[in-house]
Design an enzyme around this catalytic site. Structure first.
Site, short mmCIF file in Angstrom:
data_model
loop_
_atom_site.label_atom_id
_atom_site.label_comp_id
_atom_site.label_asym_id
_atom_site.label_seq_id
_atom_site.Cartn_x
_atom_site.Cartn_y
_atom_site.Cartn_z
N GLU A 143 1.01 -1.67 -0.08
CA GLU A 143 -0.02 -0.42 0.25
C GLU A 143 1.04 1.26 0.21
O GLU A 143 1.80 1.34 0.55
CB GLU A 143 -0.76 -0.76 0.99
CG GLU A 143 -1.41 1.23 1.50
CD GLU A 143 -2.90 1.33 2.43
OE1 GLU A 143 -3.97 2.20 2.93
OE2 GLU A 143 -2.43 0.66 3.53
N LYS B 47 -9.30 2.46 -2.38
CA LYS B 47 -9.59 1.81 -0.74
C LYS B 47 -10.82 3.02 0.00
O LYS B 47 -11.56 3.94 -0.04
CB LYS B 47 -9.08 2.11 0.47
CG LYS B 47 -8.47 2.20 1.37
CD LYS B 47 -7.51 2.66 2.25
CE LYS B 47 -6.88 1.73 3.68
NZ LYS B 47 -6.13 1.85 4.54
N CYS C 5 -5.30 -3.00 3.07
CA CYS C 5 -5.75 -2.88 4.29
C CYS C 5 -6.47 -2.93 5.32
O CYS C 5 -6.92 -3.68 6.21
CB CYS C 5 -4.58 -1.73 4.49
SG CYS C 5 -3.76 -1.25 6.09
#
Length: 259
Positions: free
Chosen positions: A41, A110, A144
């Site tokens: 990431e 995200k 994540c």
């Protein structure tokens, strides 16, 4: 499908240094002839959030050209982790996916922003799923904090994804959560999980490493330590289909009662 995960330290707020490091690491990984590579990431900038307006990649243009050329040069699919991508309405934490021909075949921003690292103060959340196909394999990508939302992962799996790619900057103090959540996502979705974390430190955090591949039974195929590494493993995709037939959880779901 042979996968290589590039677990690396990231130069804080220094895209030029990170592009140089990634080019060398992709060249090294390509020598092992993987079908696919994955990066962590925010590998271009790290969590230098306060300076993203200066160092984010406008429309991802620099990164798209850079990764596309490497994917084409080495004939490898690349799940290019995620980058800080400057858009007309703000900055997103966006995953870019390229096929062997260097074509952009997937992009995901995200969905769940992590308040403990102040993402919500500097980033805009995504609004769409991370579905894509590589070498004919239906896949999904998330980033994540997303792995703490099983309903979001399941939303991809009910559309046929067999591999879940995860790019992360997961901190060391929550390493036990990283491992438990990834194993759970693999078991409950009967899929492979390919999770690439960063290592090293930034001014506020120490990161966990422990990138890993997990099979649909929840067994760990391979796992890195906390050091920089290029980790490789093989996915037996027939195992996904066999297990989904053996224990047909997707047929036995009763979603009308879940809300």
């Amino acid at each position: 499908m042979r996968i290589s995960l590039i677990q690396m330290d990231i130069a804080f707020g220094n895209p030029e240094a990170n592009y140089s490091a990634v080019e060398l690491k992709i060249r090294e990984a390509a020598a092992g002839a993987p079908d696919c590579l994955i990066l962590p990431e925010l590998w271009t900038t790290g969590y230098d959030l306060t300076r993203l307006t200066d160092i984010a990649d406008t429309d991802g243009g620099i990164t798209k050209k850079f990764i596309s050329s490497l994917a084409k040069k080495y004939g490898i699919n690349i799940v290019a982790g995620s980058i800080a991508k400057m858009n007309s309405d703000g900055i997103t934490n966006s995953m870019l996916v390229f096929n062997r021909q260097g074509e952009l075949v997937g992009e995901y921003s995200k969905l769940h922003l992590f308040g403990l690292m102040e993402e919500h103060l500097y980033l805009q959340p995504g609004e769409s799923k991370g579905l894509f196909t590589l070498d004919g394999v239906p896949s999904a990508g998330v980033i994540c904090y997303d792995i703490r939302f099983p309903e979001w992962i399941r939303a991809h799996m009910t559309q046929g994804a067999e591999v879940l790619f995860v790019s992360a900057e997961w901190p060391l103090p929550r390493l036990s959560h990283w491992r438990a959540l990834l194993i759970s996502r693999a078991i409950e979705n009967q899929c492979y999980v390919v999770a690439c974390n960063r290592t090293g430190t930034d001014p506020a955090n120490t990161f966990a490493g422990h990138s890993m591949i997990i099979d649909p039974w929840g067994e760990i195929v391979c796992e890195a330590s906390e050091s920089e590494a290029i980790l490789s493993g093989v996915l037996d995709l027939d195992k996904v289909r066999l297990i989904r037939q053996q224990i047909p959880i997707f047929l036995d779901r009763r979603p009308h009662l879940y809300m």
